[in-house]
Structures are given as structure tokens and as C-alpha cells.
Design a protein around this motif. Structure first.
Motif, PDB file in Angstrom:
ATOM      1  N   ILE A 168      33.270 -47.001  66.756  1.00 19.55           N
ATOM      2  CA  ILE A 168      33.011 -46.169  67.943  1.00 19.55           C
ATOM      3  C   ILE A 168      33.911 -46.553  69.115  1.00 19.55           C
ATOM      4  O   ILE A 168      34.125 -45.766  70.034  1.00 19.55           O
ATOM      5  CB  ILE A 168      31.500 -46.240  68.328  1.00 19.55           C
ATOM      6  N   ASP A 169      34.491 -47.775  69.039  1.00 19.08           N
ATOM      7  CA  ASP A 169      35.332 -48.250  70.142  1.00 19.08           C
ATOM      8  C   ASP A 169      36.816 -47.991  69.888  1.00 19.08           C
ATOM      9  O   ASP A 169      37.531 -47.503  70.772  1.00 19.08           O
ATOM     10  CB  ASP A 169      35.093 -49.751  70.358  1.00 19.08           C
ATOM     11  N   LEU A 170      37.304 -48.320  68.687  1.00 17.85           N
ATOM     12  CA  LEU A 170      38.739 -48.223  68.385  1.00 17.85           C
ATOM     13  C   LEU A 170      39.033 -47.064  67.439  1.00 17.85           C
ATOM     14  O   LEU A 170      39.964 -46.283  67.669  1.00 17.85           O
ATOM     15  CB  LEU A 170      39.222 -49.529  67.737  1.00 17.85           C
ATOM     16  N   GLY A 171      38.220 -46.969  66.377  1.00 13.40           N
ATOM     17  CA  GLY A 171      38.436 -45.909  65.385  1.00 13.40           C
ATOM     18  C   GLY A 171      38.415 -44.535  66.035  1.00 13.40           C
ATOM     19  O   GLY A 171      39.191 -43.642  65.659  1.00 13.40           O
ATOM     20  N   LYS A 199      35.999 -42.143  76.291  1.00 11.64           N
ATOM     21  CA  LYS A 199      35.612 -42.114  74.887  1.00 11.64           C
ATOM     22  C   LYS A 199      34.654 -43.255  74.623  1.00 11.64           C
ATOM     23  O   LYS A 199      34.735 -44.251  75.353  1.00 11.64           O
ATOM     24  CB  LYS A 199      36.810 -42.200  73.954  1.00 11.64           C
ATOM     25  N   PRO A 200      33.791 -43.188  73.623  1.00 13.51           N
ATOM     26  CA  PRO A 200      33.375 -41.998  72.883  1.00 13.51           C
ATOM     27  C   PRO A 200      32.580 -41.090  73.823  1.00 13.51           C
ATOM     28  O   PRO A 200      31.970 -41.585  74.770  1.00 13.51           O
ATOM     29  CB  PRO A 200      32.479 -42.580  71.799  1.00 13.51           C
ATOM     30  N   LEU A 201      32.575 -39.786  73.537  1.00  8.70           N
ATOM     31  CA  LEU A 201      31.876 -38.880  74.451  1.00  8.70           C
ATOM     32  C   LEU A 201      30.413 -39.290  74.623  1.00  8.70           C
ATOM     33  O   LEU A 201      29.858 -39.171  75.715  1.00  8.70           O
ATOM     34  CB  LEU A 201      31.988 -37.437  73.927  1.00  8.70           C
ATOM     35  N   ALA A 202      29.782 -39.786  73.550  1.00  6.17           N
ATOM     36  CA  ALA A 202      28.354 -40.116  73.626  1.00  6.17           C
ATOM     37  C   ALA A 202      28.020 -41.152  72.557  1.00  6.17           C
ATOM     38  O   ALA A 202      28.909 -41.678  71.890  1.00  6.17           O
ATOM     39  CB  ALA A 202      27.531 -38.849  73.428  1.00  6.17           C
ATOM     40  N   MET A 203      26.722 -41.421  72.391  1.00  4.52           N
ATOM     41  CA  MET A 203      26.280 -42.363  71.357  1.00  4.52           C
ATOM     42  C   MET A 203      26.194 -41.668  69.997  1.00  4.52           C
ATOM     43  O   MET A 203      26.217 -42.324  68.956  1.00  4.52           O
ATOM     44  CB  MET A 203      24.914 -42.937  71.706  1.00  4.52           C
ATOM     45  N   GLY A 208      38.096 -38.610  77.433  1.00  4.95           N
ATOM     46  CA  GLY A 208      39.219 -39.537  77.645  1.00  4.95           C
ATOM     47  C   GLY A 208      39.910 -39.936  76.346  1.00  4.95           C
ATOM     48  O   GLY A 208      40.002 -41.121  76.031  1.00  4.95           O
ATOM     49  N   PHE A 209      40.407 -38.948  75.615  1.00  8.56           N
ATOM     50  CA  PHE A 209      41.189 -39.226  74.400  1.00  8.56           C
ATOM     51  C   PHE A 209      42.622 -39.524  74.827  1.00  8.56           C
ATOM     52  O   PHE A 209      43.534 -38.693  74.683  1.00  8.56           O
ATOM     53  CB  PHE A 209      41.143 -38.029  73.450  1.00  8.56           C
ATOM     54  N   VAL A 210      42.791 -40.734  75.338  1.00  7.61           N
ATOM     55  CA  VAL A 210      44.025 -41.046  76.080  1.00  7.61           C
ATOM     56  C   VAL A 210      45.280 -41.036  75.210  1.00  7.61           C
ATOM     57  O   VAL A 210      46.376 -40.761  75.700  1.00  7.61           O
ATOM     58  CB  VAL A 210      43.836 -42.390  76.831  1.00  7.61           C
ATOM     59  N   MET A 211      45.118 -41.282  73.895  1.00  5.31           N
ATOM     60  CA  MET A 211      46.307 -41.304  73.029  1.00  5.31           C
ATOM     61  C   MET A 211      46.999 -39.942  72.983  1.00  5.31           C
ATOM     62  O   MET A 211      48.190 -39.853  72.732  1.00  5.31           O
ATOM     63  CB  MET A 211      45.934 -41.741  71.613  1.00  5.31           C
ATOM     64  N   PRO A 256      39.205 -31.065  75.308  1.00  6.85           N
ATOM     65  CA  PRO A 256      37.918 -30.508  75.736  1.00  6.85           C
ATOM     66  C   PRO A 256      36.727 -31.142  75.018  1.00  6.85           C
ATOM     67  O   PRO A 256      36.889 -31.797  73.983  1.00  6.85           O
ATOM     68  CB  PRO A 256      38.055 -29.025  75.356  1.00  6.85           C
ATOM     69  N   ALA A 257      35.535 -30.901  75.597  1.00  8.99           N
ATOM     70  CA  ALA A 257      34.310 -31.505  75.074  1.00  8.99           C
ATOM     71  C   ALA A 257      34.085 -31.187  73.599  1.00  8.99           C
ATOM     72  O   ALA A 257      33.584 -32.034  72.846  1.00  8.99           O
ATOM     73  CB  ALA A 257      33.117 -31.035  75.906  1.00  8.99           C
ATOM     74  N   GLU A 258      34.458 -29.973  73.165  1.00  7.70           N
ATOM     75  CA  GLU A 258      34.167 -29.630  71.755  1.00  7.70           C
ATOM     76  C   GLU A 258      34.885 -30.569  70.792  1.00  7.70           C
ATOM     77  O   GLU A 258      34.378 -30.854  69.709  1.00  7.70           O
ATOM     78  CB  GLU A 258      34.483 -28.160  71.428  1.00  7.70           C
ATOM     79  N   ASP A 259      36.051 -31.074  71.188  1.00  2.52           N
ATOM     80  CA  ASP A 259      36.741 -32.039  70.322  1.00  2.52           C
ATOM     81  C   ASP A 259      35.987 -33.367  70.294  1.00  2.52           C
ATOM     82  O   ASP A 259      35.955 -34.059  69.265  1.00  2.52           O
ATOM     83  CB  ASP A 259      38.180 -32.268  70.816  1.00  2.52           C
ATOM     84  N   GLY A 260      35.369 -33.704  71.437  1.00  4.37           N
ATOM     85  CA  GLY A 260      34.538 -34.915  71.492  1.00  4.37           C
ATOM     86  C   GLY A 260      33.336 -34.802  70.577  1.00  4.37           C
ATOM     87  O   GLY A 260      32.930 -35.775  69.933  1.00  4.37           O
ATOM     88  N   VAL A 261      32.769 -33.598  70.496  1.00  6.56           N
ATOM     89  CA  VAL A 261      31.603 -33.372  69.625  1.00  6.56           C
ATOM     90  C   VAL A 261      32.015 -33.544  68.157  1.00  6.56           C
ATOM     91  O   VAL A 261      31.329 -34.210  67.376  1.00  6.56           O
ATOM     92  CB  VAL A 261      30.997 -31.962  69.858  1.00  6.56           C
TER      93      VAL A 261
END
Ligand SMILES: NC(=O)c1ccc[n+]([C@@H]2O[C@H](COP(=O)([O-])OP(=O)(O)OC[C@H]3O[C@@H](n4cnc5c(N)ncnc54)[C@H](O)[C@@H]3O)[C@@H](O)[C@H]2O)c1
Length: 352
Positions: free
Chosen positions: A176-179, A96-100, A122-125, A326-331
Motif C-alpha cells: 500500500i506504500d510502495l507497490g 497516495k494511497p487514496l484510501a485504506m 498524488g500518483f507522483v510518478m 483523477p479519483a477514479e484511477d485511485g479507486v
């Protein structure tokens, strides 16, 4: 069955958590390391007994026998490293985050789809034991309809410095790091509603307070300019979803208050506080009741969230199990993060 061969791109701090997971997984051979920092690469390869080392991601992903990679580089390089790996047909677990930003994230998602490979975030929580317990309660209806949540990740004095405090490499500060972690986790537990608007404010009143006589407990390894900091130190946001539910985000690197990480979910039947041992606030036979959930000696879990995240990534590749991050959740999460920064800049609500 042959083991899958995995490469690590970026052998810094977080790669150690990935490696712990891979080394204990009997379906995995850790096959190659890549890092632009030659000295660190050599040191980490020696520690872990890895023979194949690369300073160029394209060379590593050209290895035909390599099945998958973990991308553990600075945020600014997620897009390039993930795209290189996907185009070479490798499955990817990206930190995480998937991108900038959401545009990069969407390109990455689309490339994974085109190549027919897995891009997991890597949404580890999501892989913590408390997350499993929360889902059990939610799926059993113990919370009823969840209409409000609080996503809190506050550090009192916790700007890591180094690349984290350099917006060109990080893309921002605690947002972008913790939130990113607590926004994702609350949304996941709320059933992944669609975000429709964001209203936010960010501050940089304290920065990383290099003049304080105490320093933060953890800083990135290697060269690190502790005085440089051009990212926000506090953010507050209200995220509204299409089902009417809202999430209140509070996240900081520096704040004159208690540092606390918590996720609170409020529903029509019960509320759930996730900060240490899960606690349910409910009613029983007409009385208010507080329930501390006994979570010791869980029959499933107990390995720690990073190991459980890696186990899931490997399980998806080896057994075709459906990916829960999955990636769509990262988006979607990147769209929320973009909107937080945009709203803070303009002072207006951003409609998604
Ligand atoms: N899941 C979590 O809780 C968690 C915690 C910390 C960090 N992270 C994420 O992990 C990532 C890395 O963070 P870190 O703390 O390990 O940083 P780090 O600085 O310790 O390690 C990053 C490594 O990537 C290398 N690198 C940078 N660009 C590269 C490239 N193009 N190719 C190859 N190597 C490259 C750097 O030389 C460095 O060794 C970040 O995206 C961060 O957000 C996640």
C-alpha cells in the motif's frame, strides 16, 4: 488574477514536497495549516510563516475563502479528511494511497462528483520526466502493443517504522506504500486497462529487522517505535488486465537482495526499462538494438515530479485543464491493492 488559497492537512514529511510546489507557483497563496500534532503544527507554521493554524480539519475547511487542500495525513485518516474538505466544496489533492480500501475510495470519488470539485490522487510518478518520455515513445508506437510489464519497488532494509509499520494507521506495508506507485504507473503507461484478476503472496519473514546494526536512512519525524511492525515485508503479485496484458509486482520493505525501483514495459515492437535513464530495447534493420535515450536538458519538465504534480493540480483548478490523475484511477488501484491482500490471505486468485 487572484491567487487560489490552499491549505495543507497534515504537515509532516510529504507536505514539504507539496509546499515546495505551492511556494513556487505564482497562482497560489499557501493560506492555512492543519495537524493534530500541536507542537509540529506550531513549528511548521513558524518555519513557513503561516498564520492560520488548526488542529481540527473541519474548522480549517470551514474557511469560505479557502479554495483547495492537500491531504498529507496517515492513510487511515485520508477518508475523513478528504470527505470533510469535499463536503465543504474544496478541491482536493490526496496523497497516495487514496484510501485504506476501495470502498472508502469510491465514497470519496462519488462525493467529489456530487460536489462538482476536483479530487486528484498524488500518483507522483505520472509527473516525472521519465513518464513523459515513456508516453512519447508509447504514443509514437515505439513499443507496439504492450502485453507485459514489471512493477518493482524493492527495499533491502527500508521499513520506515512509525505509522508506516502500524497496520491500523497504514493499512499495510510495501503493497500500500510502495507497490501502489509502481502498479499505478505501469497501468497508466499501459493505457489504463481494467484489472480482471490478481494472484498474490505476501510475507513477513524479516519484518523491520530492529536487531540489525545499521538502521534505515529515513524514518518519519517525531515519536516512532522502531520495534513495532505488523505489516508485510514482501509482496509478489500477478495482475491480469482485460486486454490480456499482465503486470508482475514485486515490492518489499525488507529483503535479502538488491533494493531496486524499476518499471519495465514489454511490447511487440520494443521494451522500455525505466530505472534511471530510460532504455529502449528494440530492433533496427533486423538487428537487436539497445537505445539509451538522451534526456538531459529536456525542453519541457526538469522541475522534479512533485513540483510538476502540484503545478498540474493548480492548472486543473485555475484553467480547468483535465486532470491526468483523477479519483477514479485511485479507486481502480485500491481495488487491485484490496485483491492483493485478499489473494495473499486465501491463497487463491481473486477475480475482480
Ligand atoms: N508520494 C510519495 O512518494 C509519498 C511519500 C511519503 C508519504 N506519502 C504519503 O503521504 C502521507 C503522509 O505521509 P508522511 O510521510 O508525510 O507522514 P508524517 O507522519 O510525516 O505526516 C503525517 C502528518 O499527518 C498528521 N495527521 C494525522 N492524522 C491527521 C488528521 N486527522 N488531521 C490532521 N493531521 C493529521 C500527523 O500528525 C503528521 O504530522 C501518507 O498517506 C503517505 O502514504 C507519499
Amino acid at each position: 488574477m487572484a491567487k487560489i488559497k490552499v491549505g495543507i492537512i497534515g504537515v509532516g514529511n510529504i507536505s514539504e514536497d507539496h509546499l515546495r510546489g505551492y511556494f513556487q507557483n505564482e497562482n497560489v497563496e499557501v493560506y492555512a495549516f492543519c495537524d493534530i500534532d500541536e507542537a509540529k503544527l506550531a513549528k511548521k507554521a513558524a518555519i513557513h510563516g503561516i498564520e492560520r493554524t488548526y488542529t481540527d480539519v473541519n474548522e480549517m475547511v470551514a474557511l469560505k475563502e479557502l479554495d483547495a487542500v492537500s491531504v498529507c495525513v496517515w492513510n487511515v485518516n485520508h477518508h475523513a479528511c478528504v470527505m470533510a474538505a469535499l463536503k465543504a466544496g474544496k478541491h482536493v489533492l490526496c496523497e497516495k494511497p487514496l484510501a485504506m480500501n476501495a470502498q472508502q475510495a469510491e465514497e470519496m470519488r462519488a462525493e467529489a462528483e456530487k460536489q462538482g470539485v476536483l479530487l486528484m490522487v498524488g500518483f507522483v510518478m505520472r509527473f516525472s520526466d521519465e513518464s513523459k518520455i515513456a508516453l512519447d515513445l508509447i504514443n509514437d508506437g515505439a513499443l507496439g502493443d504492450i502485453y507485459y510489464s514489471k512493477a518493482t519497488y524493492l527495499r533491502r532494509h527500508g521499513c520506515p517504522g512509525g505509522w508506516f509499520a502500524d497496520s491500523e494507521r497504514s493499512g499495510g506495508g510495501p503493497v500500500i506504500d510502495l507497490g501502489v506507485h509502481v502498479i499505478d504507473h505501469t497501468r497508466y503507461l499501459m493505457g489504463k486497462p481494467k484489472p480482471v484478476s490478481v494472484y498474490a503472496a505476501t510475507f513477513d519473514m524479516l519484518k523491520n529487522r530492529p536487531w540489525l546494526k545499521t538502521h534505515v536512512g529515513w524514518r518519519p519525524e517525531g515519536a516512532c517505535d522502531a520495534d513495532k511492525c505488523d505489516v508485510e515485508d514482501l509482496a509478489v503479485a500477478l495482475i491480469r488486465y482485460d486486454n490480456g496484458a499482465v503486470t508482475l509486482l514485486e515490492t518489499s520493505y525488507s529483503l535479502n537482495g538488491n533494493g531496486v525501483t524499476a518499471k519495465d514495459l514489454y511490447g511487440t515492437k520494443g521494451g522500455l526499462a525505466l530505472a534511471g535513464q530510460p532504455k529502449l530495447y528494440t530492433t533496427v534493420s533486423g538487428y537487436l538494438a539497445d537505445v539509451d535515450l538522451a534526456t538531459k536538458n529536456l525542453k519541457a519538465g526538469g522541475k522534479g515530479m512533485f513540483v510538476q504534480e502540484i503545478d498540474h493540480f493548480v492548472d486543473c483548478i485555475v484553467n480547468g485543464t483535465e486532470c491526468i490523475a483523477p479519483a477514479e484511477d485511485g479507486v481502480v488501484v485500491m481495488k487491485i491493492l484490496d485483491a492483493i491482500y485478499e489473494s495473499a490471505k486465501t491463497g487463491h486468485e481473486v477475480i475482480l
